[in-house]
Scaffold this motif. Sequence first.
Motif, PDB file in Angstrom:
ATOM      1  N   LEU A   1     -26.254 -27.885  -4.347  1.00  0.00           N
ATOM      2  CA  LEU A   1     -25.270 -28.575  -3.519  1.00  0.00           C
ATOM      3  C   LEU A   1     -23.992 -28.834  -4.305  1.00  0.00           C
ATOM      4  CD1 LEU A   1     -27.425 -31.202  -1.603  1.00  0.00           C
ATOM      5  CD2 LEU A   1     -25.998 -29.443  -0.578  1.00  0.00           C
ATOM      6  N   LYS A   2     -24.121 -29.292  -5.532  1.00  0.00           N
ATOM      7  CA  LYS A   2     -22.953 -29.592  -6.353  1.00  0.00           C
ATOM      8  C   LYS A   2     -22.169 -28.335  -6.683  1.00  0.00           C
ATOM      9  CE  LYS A   2     -25.085 -33.650  -8.367  1.00  0.00           C
ATOM     10  NZ  LYS A   2     -25.672 -34.260  -9.561  1.00  0.00           N
ATOM     11  N   ILE A   3     -22.858 -27.271  -7.040  1.00  0.00           N
ATOM     12  CA  ILE A   3     -22.175 -26.013  -7.352  1.00  0.00           C
ATOM     13  C   ILE A   3     -21.461 -25.481  -6.121  1.00  0.00           C
ATOM     14  CG2 ILE A   3     -22.540 -23.604  -8.016  1.00  0.00           C
ATOM     15  CD1 ILE A   3     -24.838 -24.654  -9.804  1.00  0.00           C
ATOM     16  N   GLY A   4     -22.108 -25.529  -4.971  1.00  0.00           N
ATOM     17  CA  GLY A   4     -21.477 -25.078  -3.733  1.00  0.00           C
ATOM     18  C   GLY A   4     -20.255 -25.905  -3.377  1.00  0.00           C
ATOM     19  N   TYR A   5     -20.329 -27.211  -3.607  1.00  0.00           N
ATOM     20  CA  TYR A   5     -19.199 -28.083  -3.305  1.00  0.00           C
ATOM     21  C   TYR A   5     -18.023 -27.789  -4.220  1.00  0.00           C
ATOM     22  CZ  TYR A   5     -16.480 -32.300  -2.518  1.00  0.00           C
ATOM     23  OH  TYR A   5     -15.468 -33.172  -2.236  1.00  0.00           O
ATOM     24  N   VAL A   6     -18.285 -27.579  -5.499  1.00  0.00           N
ATOM     25  CA  VAL A   6     -17.200 -27.267  -6.434  1.00  0.00           C
ATOM     26  C   VAL A   6     -16.587 -25.912  -6.097  1.00  0.00           C
ATOM     27  CG1 VAL A   6     -16.690 -26.754  -8.854  1.00  0.00           C
ATOM     28  CG2 VAL A   6     -18.059 -28.745  -8.273  1.00  0.00           C
ATOM     29  N   LEU A   7     -17.405 -24.935  -5.752  1.00  0.00           N
ATOM     30  CA  LEU A   7     -16.867 -23.636  -5.344  1.00  0.00           C
ATOM     31  C   LEU A   7     -16.007 -23.765  -4.093  1.00  0.00           C
ATOM     32  CD1 LEU A   7     -19.731 -21.051  -5.901  1.00  0.00           C
ATOM     33  CD2 LEU A   7     -17.537 -21.180  -7.053  1.00  0.00           C
ATOM     34  N   ARG A   8     -16.419 -24.598  -3.170  1.00  0.00           N
ATOM     35  CA  ARG A   8     -15.620 -24.830  -1.967  1.00  0.00           C
ATOM     36  C   ARG A   8     -14.266 -25.431  -2.318  1.00  0.00           C
ATOM     37  NH1 ARG A   8     -16.183 -24.919   3.395  1.00  0.00           N
ATOM     38  NH2 ARG A   8     -18.322 -24.237   3.172  1.00  0.00           N
ATOM     39  N   LEU A   9     -14.262 -26.400  -3.226  1.00  0.00           N
ATOM     40  CA  LEU A   9     -12.998 -27.007  -3.645  1.00  0.00           C
ATOM     41  C   LEU A   9     -12.084 -25.999  -4.329  1.00  0.00           C
ATOM     42  CD1 LEU A   9     -14.206 -30.446  -5.033  1.00  0.00           C
ATOM     43  CD2 LEU A   9     -13.027 -30.007  -2.878  1.00  0.00           C
ATOM     44  N   VAL A  10     -12.670 -25.148  -5.168  1.00  0.00           N
ATOM     45  CA  VAL A  10     -11.880 -24.126  -5.862  1.00  0.00           C
ATOM     46  C   VAL A  10     -11.280 -23.152  -4.853  1.00  0.00           C
ATOM     47  CG1 VAL A  10     -12.080 -22.131  -7.402  1.00  0.00           C
ATOM     48  CG2 VAL A  10     -13.080 -24.307  -8.054  1.00  0.00           C
ATOM     49  N   ALA A  11     -12.063 -22.703  -3.898  1.00  0.00           N
ATOM     50  CA  ALA A  11     -11.561 -21.751  -2.897  1.00  0.00           C
ATOM     51  C   ALA A  11     -10.477 -22.384  -2.034  1.00  0.00           C
ATOM     52  CB  ALA A  11     -12.712 -21.261  -2.024  1.00  0.00           C
ATOM     53  N   GLN A  12     -10.658 -23.645  -1.643  1.00  0.00           N
ATOM     54  CA  GLN A  12      -9.639 -24.311  -0.839  1.00  0.00           C
ATOM     55  C   GLN A  12      -8.357 -24.509  -1.630  1.00  0.00           C
ATOM     56  OE1 GLN A  12     -11.643 -27.832   0.557  1.00  0.00           O
ATOM     57  NE2 GLN A  12     -12.473 -26.784   2.348  1.00  0.00           N
ATOM     58  N   GLN A  13      -8.464 -24.810  -2.920  1.00  0.00           N
ATOM     59  CA  GLN A  13      -7.273 -24.955  -3.749  1.00  0.00           C
ATOM     60  C   GLN A  13      -6.549 -23.623  -3.886  1.00  0.00           C
ATOM     61  OE1 GLN A  13      -5.982 -27.787  -5.027  1.00  0.00           O
ATOM     62  NE2 GLN A  13      -4.256 -26.557  -5.694  1.00  0.00           N
ATOM     63  N   HIS A  14      -7.321 -22.552  -4.047  1.00  0.00           N
ATOM     64  CA  HIS A  14      -6.706 -21.232  -4.154  1.00  0.00           C
ATOM     65  C   HIS A  14      -6.024 -20.842  -2.840  1.00  0.00           C
ATOM     66  CE1 HIS A  14      -6.015 -17.455  -6.137  1.00  0.00           C
ATOM     67  NE2 HIS A  14      -6.535 -16.800  -5.109  1.00  0.00           N
ATOM     68  N   LEU A  15      -6.651 -21.146  -1.723  1.00  0.00           N
ATOM     69  CA  LEU A  15      -6.019 -20.872  -0.427  1.00  0.00           C
ATOM     70  C   LEU A  15      -4.740 -21.686  -0.264  1.00  0.00           C
ATOM     71  CD1 LEU A  15      -9.082 -20.693   1.971  1.00  0.00           C
ATOM     72  CD2 LEU A  15      -7.504 -18.850   1.421  1.00  0.00           C
ATOM     73  N   LYS A  16      -4.767 -22.928  -0.707  1.00  0.00           N
ATOM     74  CA  LYS A  16      -3.590 -23.784  -0.626  1.00  0.00           C
ATOM     75  C   LYS A  16      -2.469 -23.228  -1.502  1.00  0.00           C
ATOM     76  CE  LYS A  16      -2.059 -28.351  -1.933  1.00  0.00           C
ATOM     77  NZ  LYS A  16      -2.438 -29.534  -2.686  1.00  0.00           N
ATOM     78  N   ASP A  17      -2.808 -22.766  -2.704  1.00  0.00           N
ATOM     79  CA  ASP A  17      -1.799 -22.187  -3.590  1.00  0.00           C
ATOM     80  C   ASP A  17      -1.189 -20.930  -2.992  1.00  0.00           C
ATOM     81  OD1 ASP A  17      -2.301 -24.218  -5.368  1.00  0.00           O
ATOM     82  OD2 ASP A  17      -3.572 -22.980  -6.692  1.00  0.00           O
ATOM     83  N   GLU A  18      -2.022 -20.094  -2.360  1.00  0.00           N
ATOM     84  CA  GLU A  18      -1.501 -18.893  -1.705  1.00  0.00           C
ATOM     85  C   GLU A  18      -0.574 -19.251  -0.554  1.00  0.00           C
ATOM     86  OE1 GLU A  18      -4.707 -16.440  -0.437  1.00  0.00           O
ATOM     87  OE2 GLU A  18      -5.086 -15.656  -2.452  1.00  0.00           O
ATOM     88  N   THR A  19      -0.935 -20.281   0.214  1.00  0.00           N
ATOM     89  CA  THR A  19      -0.119 -20.699   1.351  1.00  0.00           C
ATOM     90  C   THR A  19       1.228 -21.240   0.863  1.00  0.00           C
ATOM     91  OG1 THR A  19      -2.124 -21.267   2.550  1.00  0.00           O
ATOM     92  CG2 THR A  19      -0.061 -22.148   3.405  1.00  0.00           C
TER      93      THR A  19
END
Length: 83
Positions: free
Chosen positions: A59-77
């Motif tokens: 659960l923790k690893i999945g949550y951190v990966l989700r945060l990383v992906a959302q941050q990367h999407l935000k940076d791209e936007t």
Amino acid sequence: MYPLNLPPAQILQLSSQLLWSGLALLLVGLAAAYGLEKQLNVPTLVLAHSLTLIGPSMLKIGYVLRLVAQQHLKDETCAHAIA
């Protein structure tokens, strides 16, 4: 600071799979370790208790990966909005 060389959409999908499988492992481990402890033999009981550790870890690893992906999407936007 981007740990995986995958597109953010794939990382979001991977994180969702980790979150759901971690939750499933946690629930199965809890049900077996604390609900069926009298019916299980010792090796199975040890496995059930270990699932109560492995599930939250996933659960923790999945949550951190989700945060990383959302941050990367935000940076791209933001990069597209500036350009």
